[in-house]
Design a protein around this motif. Structure first.
Motif, PDB file in Angstrom:
ATOM      1  N   ARG A   1      39.090  11.437 -97.103  1.00 32.86           N
ATOM      2  CA  ARG A   1      37.815  11.036 -96.502  1.00 32.86           C
ATOM      3  C   ARG A   1      36.738  12.423 -96.478  1.00 32.86           C
ATOM      4  NH1 ARG A   1      34.185   7.276 -94.791  1.00 32.86           N
ATOM      5  NH2 ARG A   1      32.965   7.999 -93.115  1.00 32.86           N
TER       6      ARG A   1
ATOM      7  N   ARG B   1      34.903  12.648 -99.798  1.00 28.72           N
ATOM      8  CA  ARG B   1      33.661  11.510 -99.917  1.00 28.72           C
ATOM      9  C   ARG B   1      32.410  11.515 -98.792  1.00 28.72           C
ATOM     10  NH1 ARG B   1      38.476   7.979 -99.593  1.00 28.72           N
ATOM     11  NH2 ARG B   1      38.300   7.612 -97.477  1.00 28.72           N
ATOM     12  N   THR B   2      32.683  12.256 -97.784  1.00 31.62           N
ATOM     13  CA  THR B   2      31.406  12.734 -97.058  1.00 31.62           C
ATOM     14  C   THR B   2      30.979  14.015 -97.001  1.00 31.62           C
ATOM     15  OG1 THR B   2      33.195  13.160 -95.234  1.00 31.62           O
ATOM     16  CG2 THR B   2      32.472  10.923 -95.587  1.00 31.62           C
TER      17      THR B   2
END
Length: 439
Positions: free
Chosen positions: A119, A122-123
């Motif tokens: 995560r 991805r961010t």
């Protein structure tokens, strides 16, 4: 408690040291408590109706919990997780019932270290280079691919249990034995292998209300020397706004919370600063497990459990915008066993430690005659204590004096029953199982 009274669902209070404090805060805010147990039924599972008419129920997963809650017809206003391991369940229950909470779709990323790293990538949240692997052979290959030193972690571990710094290929064989099972001796099937970041490490405590994040404090993990380490607790002390890392750590942590869908309640985030970069090490949408929360209640104007409940209700407590009223600088001293495993003969200096100005809550984990392993995780800390003072320099001096005051007498090899009284506890000690700072 009448069936029409507004209530708050308290998830797994019996399994958490925070359960009683949350229960008290909920009652003082004018709500009844419904206690939900999500673990296997046991003798410890609360009865159908608890003290003062408190309602209790056991549910097997989110679907069962939501079904039972809806069938009961309670005027439910909030879902409050009291145990870190079931925060994701509380978020899912709250979402199903249309109540405030954190994004349930990201619950796994906030709990599993592998999903957390994915995560973050991805961010755009900085994390060390990593690989998620499913065998010990793959651990070795990943370590060589990334480059030594690396850190190997259980993806669902906590309290530094099963975390190992691997400095070279020879360390892999030595560490392999400790990487195969979790705390409950269950076999492991996946590991996170990531680049070891050399730099200052911090624990950051934040409250969130409606997506607004307010920093409470930042604690620096200090080590006795510059060697690489896999267990961060030694001296821990608050830093203030004048510290060179304070502003960038605060900004980074708020970015992390947004990226991981944290909107309500307390969070505890660990980061490392290396050069110009800040790296996410761990994220937990819960209170710190160490001494911070009880020390806040004594040395500041915060009411942490009341404030947390207000956040879960969807309200904006005063602490989000107001002054926190800290009246002291806070710290914690951890007396580790770094020398080698053995049998505890005695802990010397406990009474003198308790008498030091600024020292409180001295916790002792082992009794004479106990086997004491090398301190690699939070569950095997021999001695710890909370420390406070008017400024950082005073706190650091007090922690140094505490180390001079306490001495662990540990004999190598099996327990020598002639040297100690079986079951005896050193003067001032508490029973085994006390939760040490930083847990």
């Amino acid at each position: 408690m009448e069936s029409t009274d507004p209530v708050i669902l308290l998830v797994d209070p019996a399994d958490s040291r925070n359960g009683h404090a949350y229960r008290t805060a909920i009652h003082e805010l004018g709500f009844g408590v419904v206690s939900l147990s999500t673990g296997p039924p046991s003798a410890l599972t609360p009865p159908p109706d608890g003290p003062d008419g408190e309602r209790s129920l056991h549910a097997d997963g989110v679907d069962d919990a939501v079904r039972r809650i809806r069938a009961a017809g309670w005027d439910l206003r909030a879902v409050v997780p009291s145990h870190g391991a079931t925060v994701h369940l509380a978020d899912e229950i709250a979402a199903r019932l249309g109540l405030p909470g954190n994004d349930p779709a990201l619950g796994w990323a906030r709990r599993n270290k592998g999903a957390m790293r994915a995560r973050a990538v991805r961010t755009g949240v900085s994390v060390p280079e990593f690989q998620l692997v499913t065998s010990l052979d793959a651990v070795a290959r990943a370590a060589r691919d990334i480059g030594f030193p690396v850190v190997v972690k259980q993806t669902m571990g906590s309290g530094s249990y099963g975390v190992r710094v691997i400095g070279d290929p020879a360390d892999l064989d030595e560490a392999a034995r400790s990487l195969t099972v979790d705390r409950l001796d269950r076999p492991l099937t996946e590991w996170l292998v990531e680049r070891y970041v050399r730099g200052r490490e911090y624990a950051v405590n934040v409250f969130s209300a409606g997506g607004a994040h307010r920093l409470v404090d930042i604690w620096e993990y200090r080590q006795p020397d510059d060697r690489d380490y896999d267990f961060p607790l030694w001296d821990i002390v608050q830093i203030d706004g004048a510290h060179p890392d304070h502003v960038r750590v605060e900004c980074f942590v708020k970015q992390v919370l947004d990226a991981f869908g944290v909107r309500q309640g307390p969070s505890h985030i660990e980061v490392k600063c290396e050069g110009d970069e800040v790296f996410l090490i761990e994220l937990a949408p819960r209170f710190s497990g160490g001494p911070a929360v009880p020390m806040w209640t004594i040395h500041s104007g915060l009411r942490p459990f009341h404030d947390a409940v207000e956040c879960y209700l969807g309200r904006r407590p005063r602490m989000i915008d107001g002054d926190h009223g800290f009246r002291a600088v806070l710290g914690s001293v951890v007396i580790r066993n770094d020398d080698g495993p053995g049998t505890l003969v005695a802990v010397h200096g406990l009474d003198a430690l308790r008498a030091l100005p600024g020292v409180a809550d001295v916790l002792v984990e082992f009794r004479p005659g106990d086997h004491v392993p090398v301190t690699h995780h939070n569950m095997c800390i021999p001695v710890s204590a909370s420390v406070h003072g008017p400024d950082r320099a005073t706190v650091l001096r007090t922690m140094a004096l505490a180390r001079q005051t306490v001495r662990l007498e540990i004999a190598p090899g099996p327990a020598d029953r002639a040297a100690v009284t079986p079951g005896a506890v050193a003067p001032g000690a508490v029973a085994p199982g006390a939760v040490a700072p930083g847990a």
